[in-house]
Design a protein around this motif. Structure first.
Motif, PDB file in Angstrom:
ATOM      1  N   THR A   3       0.819  -1.217   0.000  1.00  0.00           N
ATOM      2  CA  THR A   3       0.000   0.000   0.000  1.00  0.00           C
ATOM      3  C   THR A   3       0.855   1.270   0.000  1.00  0.00           C
ATOM      4  N   LEU A   4       2.165   1.110   0.172  1.00  0.00           N
ATOM      5  CA  LEU A   4       3.070   2.262   0.216  1.00  0.00           C
ATOM      6  C   LEU A   4       3.649   2.542  -1.167  1.00  0.00           C
ATOM      7  N   SER A   5       4.233   3.703  -1.330  1.00  0.00           N
ATOM      8  CA  SER A   5       4.790   4.119  -2.626  1.00  0.00           C
ATOM      9  C   SER A   5       5.986   3.238  -2.985  1.00  0.00           C
ATOM     10  N   ALA A   6       5.806   2.379  -3.966  1.00  0.00           N
ATOM     11  CA  ALA A   6       6.825   1.387  -4.305  1.00  0.00           C
ATOM     12  C   ALA A   6       8.129   2.009  -4.794  1.00  0.00           C
ATOM     13  N   GLU A   7       8.053   3.210  -5.368  1.00  0.00           N
ATOM     14  CA  GLU A   7       9.276   3.830  -5.888  1.00  0.00           C
ATOM     15  C   GLU A   7      10.198   4.315  -4.766  1.00  0.00           C
ATOM     16  N   ARG A   8       9.694   4.347  -3.547  1.00  0.00           N
ATOM     17  CA  ARG A   8      10.485   4.862  -2.434  1.00  0.00           C
ATOM     18  C   ARG A   8      11.300   3.773  -1.733  1.00  0.00           C
ATOM     19  N   PHE A   9      11.053   2.510  -2.049  1.00  0.00           N
ATOM     20  CA  PHE A   9      11.793   1.456  -1.352  1.00  0.00           C
ATOM     21  C   PHE A   9      11.984   0.236  -2.246  1.00  0.00           C
ATOM     22  N   GLU A  10      12.956  -0.579  -1.863  1.00  0.00           N
ATOM     23  CA  GLU A  10      13.189  -1.879  -2.494  1.00  0.00           C
ATOM     24  C   GLU A  10      12.877  -2.963  -1.472  1.00  0.00           C
ATOM     25  N   LEU A  11      12.369  -4.083  -1.948  1.00  0.00           N
ATOM     26  CA  LEU A  11      11.932  -5.149  -1.051  1.00  0.00           C
ATOM     27  C   LEU A  11      12.456  -6.493  -1.545  1.00  0.00           C
ATOM     28  N   LYS A  12      12.971  -7.278  -0.613  1.00  0.00           N
ATOM     29  CA  LYS A  12      13.400  -8.635  -0.933  1.00  0.00           C
ATOM     30  C   LYS A  12      12.965  -9.562   0.192  1.00  0.00           C
ATOM     31  N   THR A  13      12.449 -10.733  -0.175  1.00  0.00           N
ATOM     32  CA  THR A  13      12.068 -11.717   0.837  1.00  0.00           C
ATOM     33  C   THR A  13      13.196 -12.717   1.029  1.00  0.00           C
ATOM     34  N   TRP A  14      13.254 -13.260   2.242  1.00  0.00           N
ATOM     35  CA  TRP A  14      14.236 -14.291   2.596  1.00  0.00           C
ATOM     36  C   TRP A  14      13.536 -15.275   3.515  1.00  0.00           C
ATOM     37  N   LYS A  15      13.371 -16.519   3.040  1.00  0.00           N
ATOM     38  CA  LYS A  15      12.562 -17.500   3.774  1.00  0.00           C
ATOM     39  C   LYS A  15      11.239 -16.828   4.148  1.00  0.00           C
ATOM     40  N   THR A  16      10.903 -16.768   5.460  1.00  0.00           N
ATOM     41  CA  THR A  16       9.665 -16.091   5.868  1.00  0.00           C
ATOM     42  C   THR A  16       9.939 -14.669   6.357  1.00  0.00           C
ATOM     43  N   GLY A  17      11.161 -14.191   6.159  1.00  0.00           N
ATOM     44  CA  GLY A  17      11.519 -12.830   6.539  1.00  0.00           C
ATOM     45  C   GLY A  17      11.468 -11.874   5.372  1.00  0.00           C
ATOM     46  N   ILE A  18      11.676 -10.599   5.663  1.00  0.00           N
ATOM     47  CA  ILE A  18      11.618  -9.552   4.640  1.00  0.00           C
ATOM     48  C   ILE A  18      12.704  -8.511   4.919  1.00  0.00           C
ATOM     49  N   PHE A  19      13.374  -8.079   3.852  1.00  0.00           N
ATOM     50  CA  PHE A  19      14.262  -6.916   3.904  1.00  0.00           C
ATOM     51  C   PHE A  19      13.584  -5.773   3.147  1.00  0.00           C
ATOM     52  N   VAL A  20      13.557  -4.598   3.727  1.00  0.00           N
ATOM     53  CA  VAL A  20      13.000  -3.425   3.058  1.00  0.00           C
ATOM     54  C   VAL A  20      14.029  -2.290   3.140  1.00  0.00           C
ATOM     55  N   LYS A  21      14.509  -1.855   1.993  1.00  0.00           N
ATOM     56  CA  LYS A  21      15.472  -0.752   1.939  1.00  0.00           C
ATOM     57  C   LYS A  21      14.741   0.522   1.512  1.00  0.00           C
ATOM     58  N   VAL A  22      14.636   1.458   2.446  1.00  0.00           N
ATOM     59  CA  VAL A  22      14.020   2.751   2.159  1.00  0.00           C
ATOM     60  C   VAL A  22      15.120   3.683   1.666  1.00  0.00           C
ATOM     61  N   LYS A  23      14.928   4.205   0.464  1.00  0.00           N
ATOM     62  CA  LYS A  23      15.989   4.964  -0.198  1.00  0.00           C
ATOM     63  C   LYS A  23      16.164   6.361   0.401  1.00  0.00           C
ATOM     64  N   GLY A  24      17.427   6.720   0.648  1.00  0.00           N
ATOM     65  CA  GLY A  24      17.750   8.064   1.096  1.00  0.00           C
ATOM     66  C   GLY A  24      17.876   9.016  -0.070  1.00  0.00           C
ATOM     67  N   THR A  25      17.859  10.304   0.221  1.00  0.00           N
ATOM     68  CA  THR A  25      17.930  11.315  -0.836  1.00  0.00           C
ATOM     69  C   THR A  25      19.358  11.519  -1.349  1.00  0.00           C
ATOM     70  N   ASN A  26      20.334  11.281  -0.479  1.00  0.00           N
ATOM     71  CA  ASN A  26      21.745  11.417  -0.863  1.00  0.00           C
ATOM     72  C   ASN A  26      22.580  10.582   0.106  1.00  0.00           C
ATOM     73  N   PRO A  27      22.455   9.257   0.014  1.00  0.00           N
ATOM     74  CA  PRO A  27      23.008   8.388   1.060  1.00  0.00           C
ATOM     75  C   PRO A  27      24.534   8.332   1.103  1.00  0.00           C
ATOM     76  N   THR A  28      25.044   8.365   2.319  1.00  0.00           N
ATOM     77  CA  THR A  28      26.462   8.118   2.564  1.00  0.00           C
ATOM     78  C   THR A  28      26.642   6.897   3.453  1.00  0.00           C
ATOM     79  N   LYS A  29      25.535   6.421   4.030  1.00  0.00           N
ATOM     80  CA  LYS A  29      25.580   5.219   4.862  1.00  0.00           C
ATOM     81  C   LYS A  29      24.179   4.600   4.911  1.00  0.00           C
ATOM     82  N   MET A  30      24.111   3.412   5.514  1.00  0.00           N
ATOM     83  CA  MET A  30      22.821   2.742   5.685  1.00  0.00           C
ATOM     84  C   MET A  30      22.639   2.401   7.157  1.00  0.00           C
ATOM     85  N   LEU A  31      21.482   2.750   7.692  1.00  0.00           N
ATOM     86  CA  LEU A  31      21.135   2.436   9.067  1.00  0.00           C
ATOM     87  C   LEU A  31      20.107   1.316   9.085  1.00  0.00           C
TER      88      LEU A  31
END
Length: 375
Positions: free
Chosen positions: A36-64
């Motif tokens: 239901t969220l704006s798909a262009e703002r994040f990337e999603l990958k599933t792993w087994k029954t888990g999920i990784f969601v990377k929310v994109k920064g505007t000018n990233p120098t690191k990832m939290l």
């Protein structure tokens, strides 16, 4: 009733608790919400029954990174909630429904209000067992999306809502399950001399195991060996051929864990000889200690102390276990306790967290990430 949408989400998640690596409904619920969220703002990958969601920064120098565990426990719920578990013998008795709801709230905020740096949300299965953090950490996805720092929280029933508790260094213990099987020779109760009784052997073993902490662990150190279950025999007038002892080990250092296990194995070998039986040991699920990185934790505690709507306290280390420790072993970060003011504790069939803590945590962590991700 709290009108927060994330309280409503928590209640839906509370209905469908699932055991480790079987969180199929839970994963689908999370995926449905994320759709239901704006798909262009994040990337999603599933792993087994888990999920990784990377929310994109505007000018990233690191990832939290931010981790939320998603599994439930094999406990029959007795809360009386209108939204009680629909899965018989399963319950979110450790607050993972709260954890997921908070993570979704933070994630949603940053989808709509991006910061400079990337954020990685990790929805991790199997925290209660057999352990999802270590294999998730070793996955190809996390090798590609390895955060520079990682954070997590755990609900604390004993603290009031609005309380944040943590400390630098060791927070949670090293933990290991313990399963010991004994096989002797069964027979008629009237002829004990023709048998090797495993109920007697198991009782002797349990008594000897209790000497380890008293006599083999430095008094200035701490360790716990708890035997929570003993099974053996079939009926009152048959001498038991088999018995099983089940428990848990907790220590404040990996070195102490190794010493305790060495002593357990020596005692079990002695029982094998003394009671003429066969034995086997299984340590089941083992978790590395949760060790909070000093600088990040100190900065976070200072940040919390500056907020007007929460209280920060320095807590003591605890003998609880958490597989988030594996992530902190490889990535700097911290875990903290979130007060939820429940009259019943963790892993209790009547655990009833105060849902106001959900919005407290979302507000706090969105402020923290906004500060940390824009510096």
């Amino acid at each position: 009733m709290n009108g927060s949408p994330f309280v409503a989400i928590r209640r839906e998640l509370h209905k469908i608790p699932e055991l480790g690596f079987r969180e199929f409904k839970t994963q689908q619920f999370l995926l449905n919400y994320l759709s239901t969220l704006s798909a262009e703002r994040f990337e999603l990958k599933t792993w087994k029954t888990g999920i990784f969601v990377k929310v994109k920064g505007t000018n990233p120098t690191k990832m939290l990174g931010y981790r939320a565990d998603i599994d439930g426990l094999p406990i029959t719920e007795e809360t009386g909630y209108a939204f009680q578990s629909e899965h018989e013998g399963r319950m979110h008795a450790c607050g993972h429904d709260i954890h997921m709801s908070i993570a979704l709230g933070i994630l949603t905020h940053f989808v709509h209000h991006p910061i400079q740096d990337d954020l990685l949300f990790i929805f991790q299965p199997a925290e209660e067992g057999p352990g999802g953090a270590k294999p998730m950490l070793e996955s190809d996805i996390m090798k590609e999306w390895k955060p520079d720092a990682v954070f997590a929280l755990h609900i604390a029933p004993e603290y009031p809502v609005g309380t944040i508790a943590t400390k630098e260094g060791l927070l949670f213990a090293n933990t290991s399950e313990l399963y010991i099987d004994l096989k002797g020779k069964g027979g008629h109760a009237a002829y004990p001399h023709m048998t090797n009784d495993m109920v007697v052997a198991a009782c002797s073993l349990v008594s000897q195991l209790q000497t380890i902490v008293a006599r083999n662990v430095d008094p200035l150190d701490s360790a716990v060996i708890t035997i929570g279950k003993i099974t053996g025999g079939t009926v009152q007038n048959i001498i038991a051929e088999r018995a099983r002892v089940e428990g848990t080990i907790r220590t404040l250092s990996p070195e102490s864990m190794a010493r305790v296990k060495e002593r357990i194995e020596a005692i079990v070998k002695g029982v094998e000889v003394g009671y003429q039986c066969e034995t086997s040991i299984d340590y089941g699920c083992m978790y590395h200690q949760v060790y909070n990185e000093k600088t990040l934790t100190g900065e976070f505690m200072t940040f919390v102390q500056e907020q007007t709507d929460v209280t920060c306290i320095e807590c003591s280390k605890a003998m609880t276990g958490e597989d988030f420790g594996y992530m902190l072993k490889e990535i700097p970060g911290f875990m903290f306790w979130l007060g939820v003011d429940s009259p019943h504790g963790l892993h209790h069939s009547k655990l009833a967290p105060n849902e106001q803590a959900i919005d407290v945590a979302i507000s706090l962590m969105t402020k923290y990430f906004a500060m940390k991700g824009n510096d």
